[in-house]
Design a protein around this motif. Structure first.
Motif, PDB file in Angstrom:
ATOM      1  N   GLN A 208       8.022   1.548  -5.498  1.00 53.02           N
ATOM      2  CA  GLN A 208       7.748   0.649  -4.385  1.00 53.02           C
ATOM      3  C   GLN A 208       7.674   1.381  -2.988  1.00 53.02           C
ATOM      4  O   GLN A 208       8.319   2.134  -2.881  1.00 53.02           O
ATOM      5  CB  GLN A 208       8.687  -0.458  -4.243  1.00 53.02           C
ATOM      6  CG  GLN A 208       8.607  -1.346  -3.199  1.00 53.02           C
ATOM      7  CD  GLN A 208       9.712  -2.337  -2.820  1.00 53.02           C
ATOM      8  OE1 GLN A 208      10.847  -1.850  -2.394  1.00 53.02           O
ATOM      9  NE2 GLN A 208       9.577  -3.569  -2.736  1.00 53.02           N
ATOM     10  N   ILE A 209       6.564   1.175  -2.622  1.00 64.24           N
ATOM     11  CA  ILE A 209       6.160   1.788  -1.160  1.00 64.24           C
ATOM     12  C   ILE A 209       6.099   0.645  -0.146  1.00 64.24           C
ATOM     13  O   ILE A 209       5.634  -0.216  -0.321  1.00 64.24           O
ATOM     14  CB  ILE A 209       4.972   2.536  -1.171  1.00 64.24           C
ATOM     15  CG1 ILE A 209       4.649   3.210  -2.293  1.00 64.24           C
ATOM     16  CG2 ILE A 209       4.419   3.128   0.256  1.00 64.24           C
ATOM     17  CD1 ILE A 209       3.001   3.844  -2.635  1.00 64.24           C
ATOM     18  N   THR A 210       6.892   0.912   0.951  1.00 63.63           N
ATOM     19  CA  THR A 210       6.674  -0.088   2.033  1.00 63.63           C
ATOM     20  C   THR A 210       6.388   0.719   3.228  1.00 63.63           C
ATOM     21  O   THR A 210       6.608   1.875   3.708  1.00 63.63           O
ATOM     22  CB  THR A 210       8.405  -0.716   2.558  1.00 63.63           C
ATOM     23  OG1 THR A 210       8.872  -1.330   1.269  1.00 63.63           O
ATOM     24  CG2 THR A 210       8.119  -1.502   3.697  1.00 63.63           C
ATOM     25  N   VAL A 211       5.177   0.206   3.905  1.00 66.16           N
ATOM     26  CA  VAL A 211       4.487   0.872   5.145  1.00 66.16           C
ATOM     27  C   VAL A 211       4.604  -0.221   6.275  1.00 66.16           C
ATOM     28  O   VAL A 211       4.415  -1.349   6.232  1.00 66.16           O
ATOM     29  CB  VAL A 211       2.836   1.030   4.775  1.00 66.16           C
ATOM     30  CG1 VAL A 211       2.293   1.605   5.856  1.00 66.16           C
ATOM     31  CG2 VAL A 211       2.863   1.841   3.641  1.00 66.16           C
ATOM     32  N   ASN A 212       4.972   0.527   7.298  1.00 67.72           N
ATOM     33  CA  ASN A 212       5.042  -0.120   8.461  1.00 67.72           C
ATOM     34  C   ASN A 212       6.080  -1.169   8.575  1.00 67.72           C
ATOM     35  O   ASN A 212       5.927  -2.490   8.600  1.00 67.72           O
ATOM     36  CB  ASN A 212       4.011  -0.820   9.163  1.00 67.72           C
ATOM     37  CG  ASN A 212       3.810  -0.812  10.698  1.00 67.72           C
ATOM     38  OD1 ASN A 212       4.762  -0.630  11.339  1.00 67.72           O
ATOM     39  ND2 ASN A 212       2.849  -1.571  11.167  1.00 67.72           N
TER      40      ASN A 212
END
Length: 185
Positions: A30-34
């Motif tokens: 899982q990648i969370t950006v901003n």
């Protein structure tokens, strides 16, 4: 964190990456950006996420899921080349990307694998990197049903048809034909 002549000041925690599950030989990321949905430019220019995983992983393109807060999933264009996925991230949006890779290795042995996400902007056609998040793990490869164990020929093929440069745009109605070539030279 300021990069390039674009004078972008990246907030702390701009990109977060984690391994959410490992089952047999399947790694889910899982990648969370901003995460706070900060607006970073006056002109609303998109920025870029480059996500690169180690050579002993193969992504399952069908597992890619994108969710957007303060925007729409259609605003996030993405494509893959080799071990790197490139995503266009709209300014002011929180974007969460999840996907699964298959880690190659021998059943019963450890496999070390890694994944790095870098947020940046494009300046003069060149990617100027900003904040980075990396995950590196060592796990024992275990059998999960028939997908990686046994001595017979168990094969599978996943086919995906999508618009060139835009993997988020599937091509409905695409037709495939698989044949067998015997005694190929």
């Amino acid at each position: 964190y300021v990069n390039g002549s674009l004078n972008v000041t990246w907030p702390d925690g701009m990109v977060e990456k984690r391994l959410t599950a490992f089952n047999g030989n399947l790694a889910t990321y899982q990648i969370t950006v901003n995460p706070e949905g900060h607006t970073l430019s006056e002109d609303g220019q998109t920025y870029t996420l480059k996500d690169t995983f180690s050579k002993n992983q193969a992504i399952n393109y069908g597992s890619i899921k994108v969710s957007v807060t303060n925007g729409s999933e259609e605003d996030v264009a993405y494509d893959f080349s080799g071990q790197t996925g490139t995503y266009a991230i709209p300014d002011g949006a929180k974007v969460v990307i999840t996907y699964t890779t298959r880690v190659s290795g021998t059943v019963g042995n450890e496999a070390t694998f890694s994944n790095t996400a870098v947020v940046g902007r494009t300046e003069g056609g060149e990617f100027v990197p900003g904040p980075t998040a990396t995950v590196s793990e060592t796990e024992v490869i275990t059998p999960t049903g028939t997908d990686i164990s046994g001595t017979g020929g168990v094969y599978s093929i996943d086919l995906f048809a999508y618009a060139e440069g835009h993997m988020e745009q599937g091509l409905e109605g695409a037709v495939f034909r698989i044949g067998e070539q015997v005694n190929a030279v």
